[in-house]
Design a protein around this motif. Structure first.
Motif, PDB file in Angstrom:
ATOM      1  N   TRP A 188      44.959  45.074  36.787  1.00 49.67           N
ATOM      2  CA  TRP A 188      44.599  46.172  37.691  1.00 49.67           C
ATOM      3  C   TRP A 188      43.568  45.644  38.682  1.00 49.67           C
ATOM      4  O   TRP A 188      42.606  44.976  38.296  1.00 49.67           O
ATOM      5  N   PHE A 189      43.778  45.965  39.946  1.00 47.41           N
ATOM      6  CA  PHE A 189      42.886  45.596  41.030  1.00 47.41           C
ATOM      7  C   PHE A 189      42.572  46.855  41.829  1.00 47.41           C
ATOM      8  O   PHE A 189      43.295  47.847  41.745  1.00 47.41           O
ATOM      9  N   ARG A 190      41.512  46.790  42.605  1.00 41.99           N
ATOM     10  CA  ARG A 190      41.204  47.950  43.442  1.00 41.99           C
ATOM     11  C   ARG A 190      40.656  47.484  44.786  1.00 41.99           C
ATOM     12  O   ARG A 190      40.138  46.368  44.912  1.00 41.99           O
ATOM     13  N   GLY A 223      37.769  48.212  54.266  1.00 45.82           N
ATOM     14  CA  GLY A 223      36.710  47.342  54.750  1.00 45.82           C
ATOM     15  C   GLY A 223      36.150  46.386  53.713  1.00 45.82           C
ATOM     16  O   GLY A 223      35.263  45.592  54.017  1.00 45.82           O
ATOM     17  N   LYS A 224      36.669  46.477  52.486  1.00 44.07           N
ATOM     18  CA  LYS A 224      36.186  45.587  51.427  1.00 44.07           C
ATOM     19  C   LYS A 224      37.332  44.742  50.900  1.00 44.07           C
ATOM     20  O   LYS A 224      38.505  45.108  51.006  1.00 44.07           O
ATOM     21  N   GLU A 225      36.977  43.614  50.306  1.00 41.12           N
ATOM     22  CA  GLU A 225      37.991  42.773  49.690  1.00 41.12           C
ATOM     23  C   GLU A 225      38.495  43.420  48.401  1.00 41.12           C
ATOM     24  O   GLU A 225      37.762  44.147  47.721  1.00 41.12           O
ATOM     25  N   ARG A 226      39.746  43.095  48.108  1.00 42.19           N
ATOM     26  CA  ARG A 226      40.293  43.568  46.840  1.00 42.19           C
ATOM     27  C   ARG A 226      39.564  42.889  45.689  1.00 42.19           C
ATOM     28  O   ARG A 226      39.253  41.701  45.753  1.00 42.19           O
ATOM     29  N   GLU A 227      39.294  43.647  44.641  1.00 41.48           N
ATOM     30  CA  GLU A 227      38.593  43.074  43.484  1.00 41.48           C
ATOM     31  C   GLU A 227      39.380  43.313  42.208  1.00 41.48           C
ATOM     32  O   GLU A 227      40.054  44.344  42.049  1.00 41.48           O
ATOM     33  N   GLY A 228      39.294  42.357  41.321  1.00 51.32           N
ATOM     34  CA  GLY A 228      39.936  42.499  40.025  1.00 51.32           C
ATOM     35  C   GLY A 228      39.152  43.445  39.154  1.00 51.32           C
ATOM     36  O   GLY A 228      37.921  43.423  39.149  1.00 51.32           O
ATOM     37  N   VAL A 229      39.843  44.294  38.426  1.00 48.39           N
ATOM     38  CA  VAL A 229      39.217  45.288  37.563  1.00 48.39           C
ATOM     39  C   VAL A 229      39.426  44.927  36.093  1.00 48.39           C
ATOM     40  O   VAL A 229      38.471  44.885  35.321  1.00 48.39           O
ATOM     41  N   ALA A 230      40.679  44.699  35.718  1.00 52.65           N
ATOM     42  CA  ALA A 230      40.989  44.405  34.311  1.00 52.65           C
ATOM     43  C   ALA A 230      42.279  43.614  34.224  1.00 52.65           C
ATOM     44  O   ALA A 230      43.193  43.829  35.020  1.00 52.65           O
ATOM     45  N   LEU A 231      42.324  42.709  33.250  1.00 52.02           N
ATOM     46  CA  LEU A 231      43.515  41.908  33.001  1.00 52.02           C
ATOM     47  C   LEU A 231      43.898  41.997  31.535  1.00 52.02           C
ATOM     48  O   LEU A 231      43.034  42.153  30.674  1.00 52.02           O
ATOM     49  N   ILE A 232      45.188  41.848  31.285  1.00 49.02           N
ATOM     50  CA  ILE A 232      45.649  41.720  29.912  1.00 49.02           C
ATOM     51  C   ILE A 232      46.775  40.708  29.879  1.00 49.02           C
ATOM     52  O   ILE A 232      47.668  40.734  30.740  1.00 49.02           O
ATOM     53  N   TYR A 233      46.688  39.778  28.944  1.00 55.80           N
ATOM     54  CA  TYR A 233      47.815  38.891  28.703  1.00 55.80           C
ATOM     55  C   TYR A 233      48.570  39.499  27.539  1.00 55.80           C
ATOM     56  O   TYR A 233      48.083  39.516  26.400  1.00 55.80           O
ATOM     57  N   SER A 286      54.245  33.355  36.249  1.00 54.94           N
ATOM     58  CA  SER A 286      53.919  32.290  35.314  1.00 54.94           C
ATOM     59  C   SER A 286      53.291  32.855  34.053  1.00 54.94           C
ATOM     60  O   SER A 286      52.514  33.813  34.106  1.00 54.94           O
ATOM     61  N   GLU A 287      53.625  32.252  32.922  1.00 53.13           N
ATOM     62  CA  GLU A 287      53.024  32.640  31.657  1.00 53.13           C
ATOM     63  C   GLU A 287      51.775  31.823  31.354  1.00 53.13           C
ATOM     64  O   GLU A 287      51.181  31.966  30.295  1.00 53.13           O
ATOM     65  N   LEU A 288      51.376  30.986  32.302  1.00 51.24           N
ATOM     66  CA  LEU A 288      50.209  30.138  32.130  1.00 51.24           C
ATOM     67  C   LEU A 288      49.062  30.670  32.972  1.00 51.24           C
ATOM     68  O   LEU A 288      49.203  30.841  34.181  1.00 51.24           O
ATOM     69  N   GLY A 289      47.941  30.919  32.323  1.00 57.08           N
ATOM     70  CA  GLY A 289      46.758  31.324  33.060  1.00 57.08           C
ATOM     71  C   GLY A 289      46.752  32.799  33.391  1.00 57.08           C
ATOM     72  O   GLY A 289      47.676  33.326  34.006  1.00 57.08           O
ATOM     73  N   CYS A 290      45.691  33.467  32.981  1.00 63.56           N
ATOM     74  CA  CYS A 290      45.534  34.888  33.280  1.00 63.56           C
ATOM     75  C   CYS A 290      44.070  35.096  33.618  1.00 63.56           C
ATOM     76  O   CYS A 290      43.234  35.304  32.732  1.00 63.56           O
ATOM     77  N   PHE A 291      43.763  35.048  34.895  1.00 61.11           N
ATOM     78  CA  PHE A 291      42.391  35.189  35.345  1.00 61.11           C
ATOM     79  C   PHE A 291      42.402  35.802  36.725  1.00 61.11           C
ATOM     80  O   PHE A 291      43.411  35.761  37.440  1.00 61.11           O
ATOM     81  N   PHE A 292      41.255  36.367  37.135  1.00 57.08           N
ATOM     82  CA  PHE A 292      41.223  37.155  38.357  1.00 57.08           C
ATOM     83  C   PHE A 292      41.563  36.344  39.592  1.00 57.08           C
ATOM     84  O   PHE A 292      42.113  36.865  40.539  1.00 57.08           O
ATOM     85  N   GLY A 293      41.253  35.074  39.604  1.00 61.23           N
ATOM     86  CA  GLY A 293      41.512  34.250  40.781  1.00 61.23           C
ATOM     87  C   GLY A 293      42.908  33.681  40.855  1.00 61.23           C
ATOM     88  O   GLY A 293      43.242  32.985  41.827  1.00 61.23           O
TER      89      GLY A 293
END
Length: 124
Positions: free
Chosen positions: A36-38, A42-52, A101-108
């Motif tokens: 989930w991102f929000r 006028g602001k950059e999109r930011e990561g809120v929550a991740l789940i693998y 991809s199933e590799l890597g789950c991070f906001f960036g």
């Protein structure tokens, strides 16, 4: 093609709760990084929550930790974002996204598919 459809947004007063849903079609959420991102104007999109979804690891932005919970329902091919103790600063368009991809789950990381978004407005 892959579709992610968000729902559950709305207007609430500060301190209230909302639950967002993201239903995937033509795509399985099993063993995928879902997030989930929000974004506000006028602001950059930011990561809120991740789940693998493979091993149920989660990650949260510091601003929402302890208030928001991300979860999944594989049978419904859907992820959720339970938002409690909402604050006016949480007002934004909320987007669901996933990585091929199933590799890597991070906001960036690069997220390949995005939903159209659902608006959350929190009044003081």
């Amino acid at each position: 093609q892959v579709q992610l459809v968000e729902s559950g947004g709305g207007s609430v007063q500060a301190g209230g709760s909302l639950t967002l849903s993201c239903a995937a079609s033509r795509y399985t959420i099993v063993n995928k990084c879902m997030g989930w991102f929000r974004q506000t104007p006028g602001k950059e999109r930011e990561g809120v929550a991740l789940i693998y979804t493979g091993i149920l690891t989660t990650n949260y932005a510091s601003s929402v930790k302890g208030r928001f919970t991300i979860s999944q329902d594989n049978a419904k091919n859907t992820i959720y974002l339970q938002m409690n103790s909402l604050e006016p600063e949480d007002t934004a368009m909320y987007y669901c996204a996933t990585r091929r991809s199933e590799l890597g789950c991070f906001f960036g990381a690069t997220f390949d598919y995005w939903g159209q978004g659902t608006q959350v407005t929190v009044s003081s």
